[in-house]
Design a protein around this motif. Structure first.
Motif, mmCIF file in Angstrom:
data_model
loop_
_atom_site.group_PDB
_atom_site.id
_atom_site.type_symbol
_atom_site.label_atom_id
_atom_site.label_comp_id
_atom_site.label_asym_id
_atom_site.label_seq_id
_atom_site.Cartn_x
_atom_site.Cartn_y
_atom_site.Cartn_z
ATOM 1 N N UNK A 24 9.596 99.940 9.095
ATOM 2 C CA UNK A 24 8.832 98.767 9.536
ATOM 3 C C UNK A 24 9.117 98.410 10.991
ATOM 4 N N UNK A 25 8.052 98.078 11.702
ATOM 5 C CA UNK A 25 8.170 97.544 13.051
ATOM 6 C C UNK A 25 8.715 98.509 14.077
ATOM 7 N N UNK A 26 8.457 99.801 13.913
ATOM 8 C CA UNK A 26 9.010 100.798 14.826
ATOM 9 C C UNK A 26 7.935 101.348 15.762
ATOM 10 N N UNK A 27 8.383 101.759 16.956
ATOM 11 C CA UNK A 27 7.513 102.512 17.841
ATOM 12 C C UNK A 27 7.451 103.950 17.349
ATOM 13 N N UNK A 28 6.337 104.596 17.616
ATOM 14 C CA UNK A 28 6.176 105.982 17.199
ATOM 15 C C UNK A 28 5.607 106.794 18.356
ATOM 16 N N UNK A 29 5.509 108.109 18.120
ATOM 17 C CA UNK A 29 4.995 109.040 19.120
ATOM 18 C C UNK A 29 6.093 109.968 19.598
ATOM 19 N N UNK A 30 5.971 111.270 19.293
ATOM 20 C CA UNK A 30 7.059 112.192 19.637
ATOM 21 C C UNK A 30 6.601 113.447 20.370
ATOM 22 N N UNK A 31 5.321 113.590 20.666
ATOM 23 C CA UNK A 31 4.844 114.749 21.422
ATOM 24 C C UNK A 31 4.408 114.267 22.799
ATOM 25 N N UNK A 32 5.341 114.067 23.712
ATOM 26 C CA UNK A 32 4.908 113.418 24.944
ATOM 27 C C UNK A 32 5.575 113.948 26.211
ATOM 28 N N UNK A 33 4.916 113.624 27.310
ATOM 29 C CA UNK A 33 5.392 114.003 28.641
ATOM 30 C C UNK A 33 4.975 112.913 29.610
ATOM 31 N N UNK A 34 5.696 112.807 30.695
ATOM 32 C CA UNK A 34 5.373 111.780 31.679
ATOM 33 C C UNK A 34 6.144 111.974 32.963
ATOM 34 N N UNK A 54 13.148 109.852 40.614
ATOM 35 C CA UNK A 54 11.776 109.338 40.498
ATOM 36 C C UNK A 54 10.791 110.383 40.997
ATOM 37 N N UNK A 55 9.709 110.547 40.241
ATOM 38 C CA UNK A 55 8.684 111.521 40.590
ATOM 39 C C UNK A 55 8.770 112.807 39.806
ATOM 40 N N UNK A 56 9.918 113.090 39.183
ATOM 41 C CA UNK A 56 10.029 114.288 38.349
ATOM 42 C C UNK A 56 9.112 114.169 37.136
ATOM 43 N N UNK A 57 8.474 115.269 36.792
ATOM 44 C CA UNK A 57 7.619 115.313 35.605
ATOM 45 C C UNK A 57 8.405 115.973 34.480
ATOM 46 N N UNK A 58 8.425 115.338 33.322
ATOM 47 C CA UNK A 58 9.281 115.806 32.236
ATOM 48 C C UNK A 58 8.559 115.769 30.890
ATOM 49 N N UNK A 59 8.999 116.657 29.998
ATOM 50 C CA UNK A 59 8.693 116.550 28.570
ATOM 51 C C UNK A 59 9.943 116.022 27.891
ATOM 52 N N UNK A 60 9.775 115.423 26.719
ATOM 53 C CA UNK A 60 10.888 114.761 26.047
ATOM 54 C C UNK A 60 11.125 115.386 24.679
ATOM 55 N N UNK A 61 12.384 115.723 24.415
ATOM 56 C CA UNK A 61 12.801 116.149 23.083
ATOM 57 C C UNK A 61 13.134 114.880 22.299
ATOM 58 N N UNK A 62 12.338 114.526 21.288
ATOM 59 C CA UNK A 62 12.426 113.172 20.731
ATOM 60 C C UNK A 62 13.591 112.901 19.798
ATOM 61 N N UNK A 63 14.255 113.936 19.311
ATOM 62 C CA UNK A 63 15.389 113.740 18.412
ATOM 63 C C UNK A 63 16.699 113.840 19.192
ATOM 64 N N UNK A 64 17.605 112.925 18.921
ATOM 65 C CA UNK A 64 18.893 112.874 19.607
ATOM 66 C C UNK A 64 19.993 113.163 18.604
ATOM 67 N N UNK A 65 20.872 114.094 18.938
ATOM 68 C CA UNK A 65 21.972 114.443 18.055
ATOM 69 C C UNK A 65 23.303 113.909 18.556
ATOM 70 N N UNK A 66 24.287 113.914 17.651
ATOM 71 C CA UNK A 66 25.625 113.437 18.022
ATOM 72 C C UNK A 66 26.410 114.479 18.793
ATOM 73 N N UNK A 67 26.029 115.759 18.623
ATOM 74 C CA UNK A 67 26.732 116.835 19.304
ATOM 75 C C UNK A 67 28.012 117.267 18.619
ATOM 76 N N UNK A 68 28.381 116.635 17.508
ATOM 77 C CA UNK A 68 29.656 116.912 16.857
ATOM 78 C C UNK A 68 29.509 117.515 15.454
ATOM 79 N N UNK A 69 28.435 117.205 14.755
ATOM 80 C CA UNK A 69 28.271 117.667 13.374
ATOM 81 C C UNK A 69 27.842 119.134 13.352
ATOM 82 N N UNK A 70 27.826 119.724 12.159
ATOM 83 C CA UNK A 70 27.470 121.133 12.016
ATOM 84 C C UNK A 70 26.046 121.444 12.491
#
Length: 336
Positions: free
Chosen positions: A54-64, A78-94
Motif C-alpha cells: 500500500x502507498x508505494x511508488x512503482x516503476x523499475x525499468x527506467x533511465x534518466x 550532473x549531466x550523466x545519463x544512467x540506467x538504474x538497477x532497481x533492486x538493492x542488495x546487502x552485499x553480505x548474504x549468499x
C-alpha cells in the motif's frame, strides 16, 4: 514532483504530488526520462498476496539524467545519463555474495523501484552510465533485457541448439534476441496469438506458430527435432506442462514467466525425459554492464518492441488498457 503511487488492494494507480527529493550521502538525484511498464506492474497491482503493498511508488525499468549528487559520490556528476538497477542488495548474504543477484537478497536493505516519477533518488551503486551511442529510451530497456539475458545464461545454450520460446511478450522477445546472440540454432516461437509474429522474427526467430492441437508436430518439423532448450515466458498456469511436453530428452526448461498461481507438472513425464527445469528471477550487475556495452552491437535494435510512449499522467488509463485485450507490446512512460 509528480509520481505514480499504488494505493494497494487492487485500486487504480494515482498520480500524486510529492516533495522534490534530495540525494543523501552516496545517492544520485535523477530526472527520469523513460520508464517502461512491466507485466509485473500489472500482476502486482491487482490485490492479493503477490502485491507491491500500500502507498508505494512503482516503476523499475527506467533511465534518466543525473541532476545532483550526494556527498561521497565521485563516479557520477550532473549531466550523466544512467540506467538504474532497481533492486538493492546487502552485499553480505549468499544471493548477493555468491550469485550477485540482489533481487533474492534476504536482508532487502532498500530499493530503487520508483521510476514512474519526474525525479528519483537512487544509490550511486545502482546506476549504470550509458555510453554515448545509447539513448535514454535504450537505457530504459536494459532492465527487461537483463531479465532475459540472466535466464538465457541458465539455459547453457550450445552452438546450434534448437530452441523453443513459449510466449510473445517482452521477456519472450528478448529471450529470442539473446538465444540468437548466444549461438542458438533454429528458434521457434509458440504464442497465444500471432500478433507479434513479425517482432519475433525480427528478434531472431525462424518460425512462429499459435498454440493449438498441431503445435508439437509444427515445432518438431520447424526445428528438425524436439527443442533442447525451452524458454517459458508466458506466466500462466499450464505453461510448465506444455514446456515439459515439448522439450527433448535431457533438455532444459527455463521458466521466466513468473506465474503467481499453481502450475501443475506431471513429474513422471519430465522424469522420462530426464528434463532439467530451472526457475529464474532477477539479474546481476554483470548483465546490466554487459547490455550497456553491447546493446548497439546486436543483429536488431531492441527498441523495435516499443509500441507506445505516453505522458506520466496517462499511466493510470494505460494500466487499465493493458489489463484487457490490446495492441501494445512495450509501453514507455515519458516522466521528466
Amino acid at each position: 514532483m509528480k509520481a505514480a503511487i499504488y494505493p494497494g488492494d487492487g485500486q487504480p494507480i494515482v498520480i500524486a504530488d510529492l516533495p522534490d527529493p534530495r540525494p543523501a550521502m552516496g545517492e544520485l538525484l535523477i530526472r527520469v526520462h523513460r520508464c517502461g511498464i512491466c507485466g509485473t506492474d500489472l500482476s502486482m497491482t491487482r490485490g492479493g498476496i503477490w502485491d507491491y503493498g500500500r502507498g508505494v511508488q512503482i516503476g523499475h525499468e527506467y533511465a534518466g539524467e543525473v541532476v545532483d549528487v550526494g556527498a561521497g559520490v565521485d563516479r557520477f556528476r550532473a549531466g550523466d545519463r544512467v540506467a538504474v538497477m532497481p533492486s538493492i542488495g546487502c552485499g553480505q548474504c549468499s544471493p548477493c555474495q555468491e550469485h550477485g543477484n540482489p533481487v533474492l537478497c534476504g536482508a532487502k536493505p532498500g530499493g530503487a523501484m520508483r521510476g514512474f516519477a519526474e525525479f528519483a533518488v537512487v544509490p550511486a551503486d545502482a546506476a549504470v552510465r550509458l555510453p554515448e551511442t545509447l539513448s535514454l529510451a535504450d537505457g530504459a530497456l536494459i532492465e527487461p533485457l537483463a531479465v532475459s539475458l540472466y535466464g538465457a545464461r541458465f539455459a547453457d545454450i550450445r552452438p546450434g541448439d534448437p530452441v523453443l520460446v513459449l510466449g510473445g511478450g517482452t521477456v519472450a522477445l528478448y529471450a529470442i534476441y539473446w538465444a540468437r546472440r548466444l549461438g542458438a540454432g533454429r528458434i521457434v516461437v509458440l504464442s497465444r496469438s500471432d500478433r507479434r509474429r513479425d517482432l519475433a522474427i525480427a528478434m531472431g526467430a525462424d518460425a512462429f506458430f499459435s498454440f493449438g492441437d498441431e503445435e508439437k508436430g509444427q515445432v518438431i518439423e520447424a526445428l528438425g527435432g524436439a527443442p533442447r532448450i525451452v524458454f517459458e515466458a508466458v506466466g500462466v498456469d499450464g505453461m510448465l506442462g506444455r514446456a515439459v511436453n515439448h522439450v527433448a530428452p535431457f533438455g532444459r526448461i527455463v521458466s521466466l514467466g513468473f506465474c503467481t498461481a499453481p502450475d501443475a507438472v506431471i513429474p513422471a513425464l519430465a522424469s522420462y525425459k530426464c528434463a532439467n527445469l530451472q526457475f529464474a528471477v532477477g539479474y546481476r550487475m554483470a548483465e546490466f554492464l554487459h547490455i550497456a556495452d553491447q546493446m548497439d552491437k546486436g543483429h536488431v535494435d531492441p527498441k523495435a518492441i516499443i509500441s507506445n510512449a505516453i505522458a506520466l499522467d496517462q499511466l493510470p488509463a494505460m494500466m487499465a488498457t493493458l489489463r484487457g485485450t490490446n495492441e501494445e507490446t512495450k509501453v514507455h512512460v515519458r516522466c521528466g
